[in-house]
Structure formats: structure tokens, C-alpha cells
Design a protein around this motif. Structure first.
Motif, PDB file in Angstrom:
ATOM      1  N   PRO A   1       2.189 -38.612 -14.260  1.00  0.00           N
ATOM      2  CA  PRO A   1       3.264 -39.168 -13.427  1.00  0.00           C
ATOM      3  C   PRO A   1       3.550 -40.636 -13.694  1.00  0.00           C
ATOM      4  O   PRO A   1       4.502 -41.189 -13.123  1.00  0.00           O
ATOM      5  CB  PRO A   1       2.736 -38.972 -12.011  1.00  0.00           C
ATOM      6  CG  PRO A   1       1.268 -39.092 -12.163  1.00  0.00           C
ATOM      7  CD  PRO A   1       0.950 -38.428 -13.482  1.00  0.00           C
ATOM      8  N   GLN A   2       2.780 -41.284 -14.520  1.00  0.00           N
ATOM      9  CA  GLN A   2       2.960 -42.716 -14.734  1.00  0.00           C
ATOM     10  C   GLN A   2       4.007 -43.036 -15.793  1.00  0.00           C
ATOM     11  O   GLN A   2       4.264 -44.213 -16.080  1.00  0.00           O
ATOM     12  CB  GLN A   2       1.608 -43.353 -15.112  1.00  0.00           C
ATOM     13  CG  GLN A   2       0.574 -43.212 -13.999  1.00  0.00           C
ATOM     14  CD  GLN A   2      -0.753 -43.867 -14.344  1.00  0.00           C
ATOM     15  OE1 GLN A   2      -0.801 -44.833 -15.103  1.00  0.00           O
ATOM     16  NE2 GLN A   2      -1.840 -43.351 -13.784  1.00  0.00           N
ATOM     17  N   ASN A   3       4.593 -41.991 -16.370  1.00  0.00           N
ATOM     18  CA  ASN A   3       5.686 -42.177 -17.332  1.00  0.00           C
ATOM     19  C   ASN A   3       5.311 -43.155 -18.435  1.00  0.00           C
ATOM     20  O   ASN A   3       6.090 -44.034 -18.816  1.00  0.00           O
ATOM     21  CB  ASN A   3       6.951 -42.657 -16.614  1.00  0.00           C
ATOM     22  CG  ASN A   3       7.368 -41.719 -15.496  1.00  0.00           C
ATOM     23  OD1 ASN A   3       7.265 -40.506 -15.630  1.00  0.00           O
ATOM     24  ND2 ASN A   3       7.835 -42.274 -14.392  1.00  0.00           N
TER      25      ASN A   3
ATOM     26  N   VAL B   1       2.619 -31.167 -12.052  1.00  0.00           N
ATOM     27  CA  VAL B   1       3.739 -31.718 -11.284  1.00  0.00           C
ATOM     28  C   VAL B   1       3.755 -31.127  -9.879  1.00  0.00           C
ATOM     29  O   VAL B   1       3.912 -31.850  -8.884  1.00  0.00           O
ATOM     30  CB  VAL B   1       5.069 -31.453 -12.003  1.00  0.00           C
ATOM     31  CG1 VAL B   1       6.256 -31.823 -11.108  1.00  0.00           C
ATOM     32  CG2 VAL B   1       5.140 -32.239 -13.316  1.00  0.00           C
TER      33      VAL B   1
ATOM     34  N   TYR C   1       1.157 -32.656  -7.610  1.00  0.00           N
ATOM     35  CA  TYR C   1       1.576 -33.965  -7.101  1.00  0.00           C
ATOM     36  C   TYR C   1       2.604 -33.802  -5.987  1.00  0.00           C
ATOM     37  O   TYR C   1       2.542 -34.489  -4.951  1.00  0.00           O
ATOM     38  CB  TYR C   1       2.150 -34.819  -8.226  1.00  0.00           C
ATOM     39  CG  TYR C   1       1.119 -35.598  -8.994  1.00  0.00           C
ATOM     40  CD1 TYR C   1       0.876 -36.941  -8.730  1.00  0.00           C
ATOM     41  CD2 TYR C   1       0.380 -34.995 -10.009  1.00  0.00           C
ATOM     42  CE1 TYR C   1      -0.081 -37.658  -9.431  1.00  0.00           C
ATOM     43  CE2 TYR C   1      -0.581 -35.700 -10.729  1.00  0.00           C
ATOM     44  CZ  TYR C   1      -0.803 -37.030 -10.431  1.00  0.00           C
ATOM     45  OH  TYR C   1      -1.747 -37.746 -11.128  1.00  0.00           O
TER      46      TYR C   1
ATOM     47  N   TRP D   1       4.278 -40.821  -6.390  1.00  0.00           N
ATOM     48  CA  TRP D   1       4.606 -40.930  -7.808  1.00  0.00           C
ATOM     49  C   TRP D   1       5.936 -40.244  -8.136  1.00  0.00           C
ATOM     50  O   TRP D   1       6.387 -40.315  -9.290  1.00  0.00           O
ATOM     51  CB  TRP D   1       3.502 -40.301  -8.652  1.00  0.00           C
ATOM     52  CG  TRP D   1       2.208 -41.037  -8.575  1.00  0.00           C
ATOM     53  CD1 TRP D   1       1.117 -40.732  -7.810  1.00  0.00           C
ATOM     54  CD2 TRP D   1       1.862 -42.221  -9.296  1.00  0.00           C
ATOM     55  NE1 TRP D   1       0.116 -41.641  -8.006  1.00  0.00           N
ATOM     56  CE2 TRP D   1       0.536 -42.579  -8.927  1.00  0.00           C
ATOM     57  CE3 TRP D   1       2.531 -43.022 -10.229  1.00  0.00           C
ATOM     58  CZ2 TRP D   1      -0.114 -43.686  -9.439  1.00  0.00           C
ATOM     59  CZ3 TRP D   1       1.883 -44.122 -10.749  1.00  0.00           C
ATOM     60  CH2 TRP D   1       0.578 -44.455 -10.355  1.00  0.00           C
ATOM     61  N   LEU D   2       6.532 -39.587  -7.163  1.00  0.00           N
ATOM     62  CA  LEU D   2       7.771 -38.855  -7.429  1.00  0.00           C
ATOM     63  C   LEU D   2       8.963 -39.811  -7.529  1.00  0.00           C
ATOM     64  O   LEU D   2       8.984 -40.854  -6.888  1.00  0.00           O
ATOM     65  CB  LEU D   2       8.008 -37.831  -6.315  1.00  0.00           C
ATOM     66  CG  LEU D   2       6.873 -36.807  -6.096  1.00  0.00           C
ATOM     67  CD1 LEU D   2       7.243 -35.841  -4.979  1.00  0.00           C
ATOM     68  CD2 LEU D   2       6.545 -36.060  -7.376  1.00  0.00           C
TER      69      LEU D   2
ATOM     70  N   ILE E   1       8.682 -37.436 -10.965  1.00  0.00           N
ATOM     71  CA  ILE E   1       7.905 -37.515 -12.198  1.00  0.00           C
ATOM     72  C   ILE E   1       8.811 -37.199 -13.387  1.00  0.00           C
ATOM     73  O   ILE E   1       9.495 -36.175 -13.396  1.00  0.00           O
ATOM     74  CB  ILE E   1       6.723 -36.525 -12.160  1.00  0.00           C
ATOM     75  CG1 ILE E   1       5.745 -36.918 -11.056  1.00  0.00           C
ATOM     76  CG2 ILE E   1       6.013 -36.483 -13.506  1.00  0.00           C
ATOM     77  CD1 ILE E   1       4.625 -35.928 -10.837  1.00  0.00           C
ATOM     78  N   ARG E   2       8.834 -38.090 -14.331  1.00  0.00           N
ATOM     79  CA  ARG E   2       9.606 -37.866 -15.555  1.00  0.00           C
ATOM     80  C   ARG E   2       8.664 -37.302 -16.610  1.00  0.00           C
ATOM     81  O   ARG E   2       7.814 -38.019 -17.149  1.00  0.00           O
ATOM     82  CB  ARG E   2      10.241 -39.171 -16.043  1.00  0.00           C
ATOM     83  CG  ARG E   2      11.208 -38.967 -17.221  1.00  0.00           C
ATOM     84  CD  ARG E   2      11.885 -40.258 -17.631  1.00  0.00           C
ATOM     85  NE  ARG E   2      10.957 -41.151 -18.311  1.00  0.00           N
ATOM     86  CZ  ARG E   2      10.586 -42.334 -17.847  1.00  0.00           C
ATOM     87  NH1 ARG E   2      11.034 -42.760 -16.678  1.00  0.00           N
ATOM     88  NH2 ARG E   2       9.755 -43.113 -18.538  1.00  0.00           N
TER      89      ARG E   2
END
Length: 368
Positions: free
Chosen positions: A200-202, A261, A264, A273-274, A276-277
């Protein structure tokens, strides 16, 4: 005759859990080879467990001659769980623990007059950069490795195979342990949990990945009893066992991402964290070209991250399936069966990671 076991790695996850199972046999004596320290002091203290102060990296395992002679007289089985699992070690350092120590234990095994079994605990990822389906058999390839842990364990396996004509030895390979299938508890975080944490931290716009490539994950609460049964009851000299989920029981790369995903999205700690890319999945060649371009840029933090990711992330872009038919037949004879379906507990593991700050708040979680 009551078994007398020499066990290495008892201060680690697999060896420590296996020790408690082995001690379930009231007639068994266990010699534990371990370096001095707090972890050693935490080992069981009873009349059937003897801690031998030693060091896998030293000549003769750090044991004096009289101790070696005693082991040669008494030991009927050797279980070698000891290893340094860090991926980023220099090759010489990885070999000192994982390869040279295995040779020293094989030398000791040749002296053990009562020896009935030598079990070497390895990893399915000795496959390294090789793609394909891997049988429960000795493995030889020249495709290289993603990290020095894989290479040093591969080299150690070759030593064990070479010793099989002289020693009743078998190899037991594990796939990736990710947690307890009942509650998601993680005792030792590894690269799979790093992937869960980083998603989720892209961090990267792309990632290597074959959407349907199997990612073989197993729970600790199944794997340790399976290992114990293979050693105690199902052992056959010359065999290779693969304690793994197998291709049919594994998650595809895309499914693993989707489950992460969803985990999360369904947990309060994860929703921050949304959205999420999800990185775009590309072929390994394209990803490695991207890494090479980024490394030319003066971004020290990104370069360090790419260095660490290179130890394991490329596995997502290589098709590797591990067979376990022979191992399952041994386990099913004892009523153990295959691993619990990973889809039934994967999100529990992610939630455990979120609730404990990926291990930083484990004490509070356990008290809850």
C-alpha cells in the motif's frame, strides 16, 4: 532403542518449535548445539535436554575433542535446522553458517556409530532463478540465485547428496512460513510480510509478476508437525521431502495482491492506506531494466530499497511450482494431510501484521 538427537538451530523458529515436539517423546534425549546467549538460556531445562555450547562457524563446530567423542558414541540422529536466513549477507559469511557447517556436521555424522538418520532442513528456493516444476529430488542447475542464502543452501544440499552413500541422510525443504492458520500470529517476519507491508505504500509503479505464477505459502502450525512426523516416522534415507502447499494449493501473484488489498480494506489499521495503487505487473526483463535506470539516479534511499527488494521481489516474475506428492503420502498415512488452504488464513496474517505494526507492537497484541 531410545533415540538420542543432536539438534542445531533450536533458538530459531523451526528448530525451537521442533525441539518441543521431539521432547514429546519421553524416552528421547536431545543435545542442542547453540551459541551462548539469552536465546540459549530460554531453551527447555530438563534432564533430557543438554545444551552444548558451540558455534556453527568454527572448526569442529566449536566443540572440543571429548565432546565430539561423546556425541559419536551417543547420537542416533542429527537434525540440522541451524542456518543464517538473511538474504543480504556476503557469500563467504552465508557459506560459513549454511554450507561449511553442514560439511562439519556430515563429518561428525560419519563418526556416529549408532546413527540412524541425518535430516537436513533446507528451502525450496534452492531453485534460485530456475523456472519450472521442481520434483522431490536432488536439484542441480546453473541459472544462478537471487541471494546468498539460496546459493549457500543449494551448495549445502549438494554436500548432503554427495554424502548419502555413506550416511542415512535426507533433505527436507520448506516453502515460505507466513504465520498460524488459526489466528494469523507471526512468530518470525520474512520477505513475504515485507511484500504485504510495502504494497500500500506505492513504492514502485511496476513490479515483476506473472499473474498466475504460484506463490507457495504454508502455516507454521501445520509445517512443524509435518516436519516432526517426517523425521520421527516417515524418514527414508536418500529421500527429498518438500513441505509446501504445492502448485494447486498456492496463490497466484494476482490473487495474492487482491487478498492483500482486501485485508487492508477490511481492517481499521489498514484503511488509512487507502486507496491503494497496485503496481503494474511486468516481465522480469522490463523490471530489471527499470531498476537499472533508477539506480543511476542520485536517490540513496531508493537505491537501498531496490537493493533489498532485488533479493526476493524477482521471484514474483518467475514460474516456480514445487511438487509434494511423496511428502503428502507420508503425512496422510499419519492422518496429517496437506496444508490448510492459504485463502482461509492469509488475511488473518495481514491483519496480525497491521495490529502489531509488523512486529513492533507484538507484546501488546499478545496481551490483548
Amino acid at each position: 532403542m531410545a533415540p538420542t538427537t543432536l539438534l542445531t538451530g533450536a533458538t530459531g523458529l523451526v528448530g525451537g518449535a521442533l525441539l518441543h515436539v521431539l521432547l514429546g517423546d519421553p524416552a528421547r534425549r536431545v543435545f542442542v548445539l547453540a551459541r551462548p546467549g539469552a536465546a540459549t538460556r530460554a531453551l527447555p531445562s530438563n534432564g533430557r535436554t543438554t545444551v552444548l555450547t558451540g558455534d556453527l562457524t568454527r572448526p569442529h563446530l566449536g566443540l572440543d575433542g571429548s565432546c565430539e567423542q561423546m556425541l559419536a558414541r551417543e547420537v542416533s540422529e542429527i537434525v540440522h535446522c541451524g542456518a543464517d536466513t538473511r538474504f543480504g549477507l556476503p557469500l563467504d559469511a552465508a557459506r560459513a553458517v549454511n554450507t561449511t557447517a553442514t560439511q562439519a556436521l556430515l563429518s561428525l555424522a560419519r563418526q556416529c556409530r549408532k546413527l540412524e538418520r541425518f535430516a537436513y532442513i533446507s528451502t525450496v528456493y534452492v531453485a534460485g532463478r530456475t523456472s519450472g516444476s521442481f520434483a522431490e529430488a536432488p536439484l542441480g542447475h546453473d541459472k544462478g540465485f537471487y541471494n546468498t542464502y539460496q546459493q549457500s543452501k543449494y551448495e549445502a544440499e549438494a554436500l548432503v547428496v554427495a554424502a548419502m552413500p555413506d550416511i542415512p541422510a535426507a533433505i527436507v525443504r520448506f516453502s515460505s512460513l507466513i504465520g498460524d492458520s488459526r489466528d494469523g500470529r507471526v512468530q518470525q517476519f520474512n520477505y513475504v510480510h515485507q511484500l504485504m507491508k510495502l504494497l500500500p505504500q506505492n513504492v514502485l509503479p511496476i513490479a515483476p509478476g506473472l499473474p498466475s505464477a504460484p506463490i507457495d505459502l504454508i502455516p507454521t502450525d501445520w509445517a512443524i508437525p509435518a516436519l516432526a512426523h517426517v523425521i520421527q516416522t516417515g524418514f527414508r534415507a536418500g529421500a527429498v521431502y518438500q513441505i509446501c502447499a504445492g502448485a494447486e494449493g498456492s496463490l497466484g501473484v494476482s490473487e495474492m495482491i487482491e487478498l492483500t488489498v482486501h485485508a487492508y480494506e477490511s481492517h481499521p489499521e489498514g484503511r488509512r492506506w487507502l486507496p491503494i495503487r497496485v503496481p503494474r505487473l511486468v516481465g522480469l526483463d522490463e523490471f530489471e531494466a527499470y531498476v537499472e535506470r533508477r539506480r543511476r539516479e542520485p536517490d540513496r534511499l531508493m537505491n537501498e530499497l531496490l537493493r533489498v527488494l532485488s533479493y526476493f521481489l524477482p521471484h514474483l516474475g518467475v514460474y516456480q511450482a514445487f511438487e509434494n506428492r511423496n511428502t503428502l503420502s507420508v503425512l496422510q498415512a499419519a492422518g496429517l494431510g496437506g496444508a490448510p488452504a492459504v485463502r482461509s488464513y492469509y488475511e488473518k496474517v495481514v491483519h496480525y501484521g497491521l495490529e502489531t505494526g509488523w512486529g513492533r507492537r507484538e507484546r501488546q497484541w499478545r496481551a490483548a
